[in-house]
Design a protein around this motif. Structure first.
Motif, PDB file in Angstrom:
ATOM      1  N   PHE A 184       0.958  -1.172   0.110  1.00  0.00           N
ATOM      2  CA  PHE A 184       0.075   0.026   0.135  1.00  0.00           C
ATOM      3  C   PHE A 184       0.824   1.275  -0.029  1.00  0.00           C
ATOM      4  O   PHE A 184       0.114   2.228  -0.253  1.00  0.00           O
ATOM      5  N   LYS A 185       2.134   0.933   0.418  1.00  0.00           N
ATOM      6  CA  LYS A 185       2.957   2.472   0.504  1.00  0.00           C
ATOM      7  C   LYS A 185       4.106   2.037  -0.489  1.00  0.00           C
ATOM      8  O   LYS A 185       4.859   1.015  -0.431  1.00  0.00           O
ATOM      9  N   GLY A 186       4.386   2.683  -1.601  1.00  0.00           N
ATOM     10  CA  GLY A 186       5.196   2.335  -2.697  1.00  0.00           C
ATOM     11  C   GLY A 186       6.530   3.105  -2.743  1.00  0.00           C
ATOM     12  O   GLY A 186       6.646   4.320  -1.967  1.00  0.00           O
ATOM     13  N   PRO A 197       9.336   8.153  -2.767  1.00  0.00           N
ATOM     14  CA  PRO A 197       8.303   7.394  -1.949  1.00  0.00           C
ATOM     15  C   PRO A 197       6.847   7.937  -2.527  1.00  0.00           C
ATOM     16  O   PRO A 197       6.519   8.865  -3.062  1.00  0.00           O
ATOM     17  N   LEU A 198       6.113   6.741  -2.694  1.00  0.00           N
ATOM     18  CA  LEU A 198       4.590   7.133  -3.172  1.00  0.00           C
ATOM     19  C   LEU A 198       3.753   6.581  -1.926  1.00  0.00           C
ATOM     20  O   LEU A 198       3.355   5.308  -1.748  1.00  0.00           O
ATOM     21  N   VAL A 199       3.392   7.374  -1.267  1.00  0.00           N
ATOM     22  CA  VAL A 199       3.029   7.196   0.328  1.00  0.00           C
ATOM     23  C   VAL A 199       1.476   7.728   0.376  1.00  0.00           C
ATOM     24  O   VAL A 199       0.921   7.568   1.686  1.00  0.00           O
ATOM     25  N   HIS A 225       5.518   4.308   6.563  1.00  0.00           N
ATOM     26  CA  HIS A 225       6.472   4.109   5.795  1.00  0.00           C
ATOM     27  C   HIS A 225       7.825   4.969   6.070  1.00  0.00           C
ATOM     28  O   HIS A 225       7.740   5.891   6.631  1.00  0.00           O
ATOM     29  N   VAL A 226       8.886   4.411   6.195  1.00  0.00           N
ATOM     30  CA  VAL A 226      10.064   4.934   6.781  1.00  0.00           C
ATOM     31  C   VAL A 226      10.545   6.221   5.876  1.00  0.00           C
ATOM     32  O   VAL A 226      11.264   7.198   6.689  1.00  0.00           O
TER      33      VAL A 226
END
Length: 274
Positions: A184-186, A197-199, A225-226
């Motif tokens: 779900f977070k890319g 990041p694709l959050v 996400h980190v």
């Protein structure tokens, strides 16, 4: 309330009075779901739980079980550890998952591979399309630097320590917490090698369905996400459901999609011939 806590009998009575209370984030016992896919019997449901923002969950699943994750509000972040339940020294290998499939971006038809060349999970359905195989999860230091107290008992729990709690329920320890995949977070790797990041946040209700190709232990941490650039500890609840299903057949399109994937499935079948 202080008087209740000071009196063990009153505390017991208070605790018992909470019977039947339903919280937003909790497992449902026995599992009950009102939105199972067509053809799935409620009797086949083995797991139904909503994982809180910052929470974790874990379960042992049998071969053939379908595991569905739903991003309820568009900001869940599901990081996964996966182990061979019979022999947990075999576990998810993210590097091999990427290398063997010649693809670092997960989606429908892709596989999660072990360090023994076997398929642990296959991805049957995916309407999210934003997943991460590069960055792993947060730890106490990264969360402390960004949010504040990132310990398990703090306001901003981190992924690695959540993994430790989940793994411990199966007799596993710190050395068993291995690199994870995140759903779900890319992330996207740019031409110059930088990571974007694709959050989101994204539209609520996106889902992923995986199929267990072996008896597995799965540990899920639902933490930011980190690389999430937002200053706030931004994550929302994640719904998890699992139901019994058939073992993958020889003509299954995911099994036969690529030579590399077919070999990994044959390795699984050889394992179960013992």
């Amino acid at each position: 309330m202080s008087e209740v806590l000071a009196n063990p009998l009153a505390a017991r009575d208070h605790a018992r009075s909470m019977e039947g209370t339903v919280a937003e984030s909790m497992p449902v016992l026995p599992p009950v779901a009102d939105d199972l896919p067509a053809g799935v019997s409620p009797e086949d449901l083995v797991w139904e739980e909503t994982i809180a923002a910052g929470g974790y969950a874990t379960r042992r699943l049998s071969r053939g079980t379908r595991l569905r994750l739903i991003d309820l509000r568009g900001d869940a972040c599901a990081s996964l550890l996966v182990f061979n339940a019979e022999m947990p020294t075999e576990r998810l290998n993210v590097a091999d998952t990427v290398k063997v499939q010649w693809n670092a971006y997960l989606g429908a038809g892709k596989l999660l591979l072990s360090d023994m060349g076997r398929v642990l999970f296959s991805i049957l359905e995916d309407d999210a399309g934003t997943h991460d195989t590069f960055c792993g999860t947060s730890n106490a230091a990264t969360n402390a630097a960004k949010y504040g107290d990132g310990s398990n008992s703090g306001l901003y729990p981190n992924g690695r320590d959540r993994f430790l709690l989940g793994s411990a329920k199966h007799g596993l320890g710190r050395r068993d917490v291995h690199p994870c995949v995140t759903l779900f977070k890319g992330t996207r790797i740019e031409a110059d090698g930088t990571i974007t990041p694709l959050v989101g946040p994204y539209e609520a209700g996106r889902s992923v369905i995986l199929r267990a190709e072996m008896d597995v232990i799965v540990v899920i941490a639902n933490v930011p996400h980190v690389l999430d650039p937002r200053e706030d500890y931004a994550v929302t609840p994640l719904r998890v459901s699992a139901w019994r299903g058939a073992v993958t057949g020889e003509d299954d399109p995911v099994r036969t999609a690529t030579p590399e994937g077919l070999r990994a499935f044959k390795n699984v079948e050889d394992y179960f011939r013992r």
